[in-house]
Design an enzyme around this catalytic site. Sequence first.
Site, short mmCIF file in Angstrom:
data_model
loop_
_atom_site.label_atom_id
_atom_site.label_comp_id
_atom_site.label_asym_id
_atom_site.label_seq_id
_atom_site.Cartn_x
_atom_site.Cartn_y
_atom_site.Cartn_z
N LYS A 53 0.81 -1.21 0.00
CA LYS A 53 0.00 0.00 0.00
C LYS A 53 0.86 1.27 0.00
CE LYS A 53 -4.14 -2.21 1.54
NZ LYS A 53 -3.62 -3.60 1.67
C1 PLP Z 1 -4.21 -4.64 1.01
C2 PLP Z 1 -3.41 -5.88 0.83
C3 PLP Z 1 -3.75 -6.86 -0.13
C4 PLP Z 1 -5.00 -6.76 -0.99
O1 PLP Z 1 -4.91 -5.71 -1.91
P1 PLP Z 1 -6.23 -5.22 -2.69
O2 PLP Z 1 -5.83 -4.04 -3.48
O3 PLP Z 1 -7.24 -4.91 -1.61
O4 PLP Z 1 -6.65 -6.36 -3.54
C5 PLP Z 1 -2.93 -7.96 -0.27
N1 PLP Z 1 -1.83 -8.12 0.50
C6 PLP Z 1 -1.47 -7.22 1.43
C7 PLP Z 1 -0.26 -7.49 2.25
C8 PLP Z 1 -2.24 -6.07 1.64
O5 PLP Z 1 -1.86 -5.19 2.58
#
Ligand code: PLP
Length: 469
Positions: free
Chosen positions: A112
Amino acid sequence: MRYLSTRGQAASRDFEGVLLAGLAEDGGLFLPAAWPSLSPAEWRALRGLPYPQLAARLMQPFVGDALTPATLLGMTEAAYRGFGTPAVAPLVQLDHRTFALELFHGPTLAFKDMAMQLLGRLFDHVLARRGERITIVGATSGDTGSAAIEACRDRAAIDIVILHPEGRTSAVQRRQMTTVLSDNVANLAVQGSFDDCQDLVKAMFCDQPFREEMRLAAVNSINWARVAAQIPYYAYAALSLGAPDRPVAFSVPTGNFGNVLAAWAVREMGLPVERLIIGSNRNDILARFLAANDMSVRGVEPSLSPSMDIQVSSNFERLLFELLGRDPDATREIMRRFRAEGRMPVPDAAWTRATGLFHGFALDDEGTLAEIRRLWEGQGYLADPHTAIGTAAARAHAPRDPGIPVVVAATAHPAKFPDAVERATGLRPPLPARLADLYAREERFSVLPPRLAAVEDFVRAHARRNRVG
Ligand SMILES: *Cc1c(COP(=O)(O)O)cnc(C)c1O
């Protein structure tokens, strides 16, 4: 660049408008009116660029006149400077055709950061120019809150308050939020569950006078700018492996569908993406959809990959709109019935279109631990539970042509989920050096019961304290 709502009843906006709005007024999500597309020669010319330069070049068409190319480049350079490697998003080879695209070298060790580090700067720039300030409030069960705090800390035009359920996040996740002692950051531990936190945030947004007084804003994954900031790393990986002269496949561990939507976007922009593989844990709504056109909501079950413990993938609406030939009336009607009935009636033609490109895969906790162990023993690669679901999905659905490489989105650093990794391998992954003192840092947070009035007072006190003039 103009943006349209997937539900067709909101006015079109420019980039600045969709950045600040998040959700459209008709409840829909914004998408570009037309996808920018590059020719093979234009793609080839981007090979070999450092990540921040590639990111600025690929985001420019989405940003339009909101930022000059020089300003945008300055922002991508600043956003990715603090990453643990100058590669920003290194590609690590796991076997003859499988590669991990490591998206976890940012300040909070999860993918993120790739978008949030840029988003905080975009918000700050746009607000400063308009002479405005905002208060970001959000609820988190872990990753999103820390990424948002790191993105917004010390930004002049932003105050941020993040609610987490007291005692229910991991120690790493809590400390990544509560040890940020910047004046514009406040953490609230709510004596309740994650759902209580989310309900409180929703209630604050529904309290119109409060919302206006505080100028509340959100940085959740439906914001178009977040998706746009995730597009460059898929192009970076594809170009490194020979695209546009060689097709590639992507495998993405998925929750809200935001990350895989960005992989889909590079295909719309002209790169040869042979397939998109979607990894889920036991919350497998997307896998059920792709297997049998069964998009029906069940209860959320906790798993070892908590960032994917999601039943309704909010960004799926953007793909749905595209699968329906960009028909906003059909999208609106399907979303209405999904909300009312808990089951999404996707027409067969649209479903068939989806299954031509997307492959679904679901793995339970036992399978996830086994995959972490397999990667460690077979490849010497330590993967977090989310990434392991991605590699297992890649193996299950690899293209038949072995000349097509499969890129797995490695979404979290193994040290972010040390308990699961230790259970699988016997090894407790250490935090990277820049975070090694996380457990020694001072924490700051307040504790409140899940009562709206008390929480609003807290937000008010916090945001006012930092208000200039
Ligand atoms: C948020 C997250 C995801 C999922 O991502 P999306 O964009 O919601 O599909 C997968 N792995 C980790 C470690 C995350 O923090």
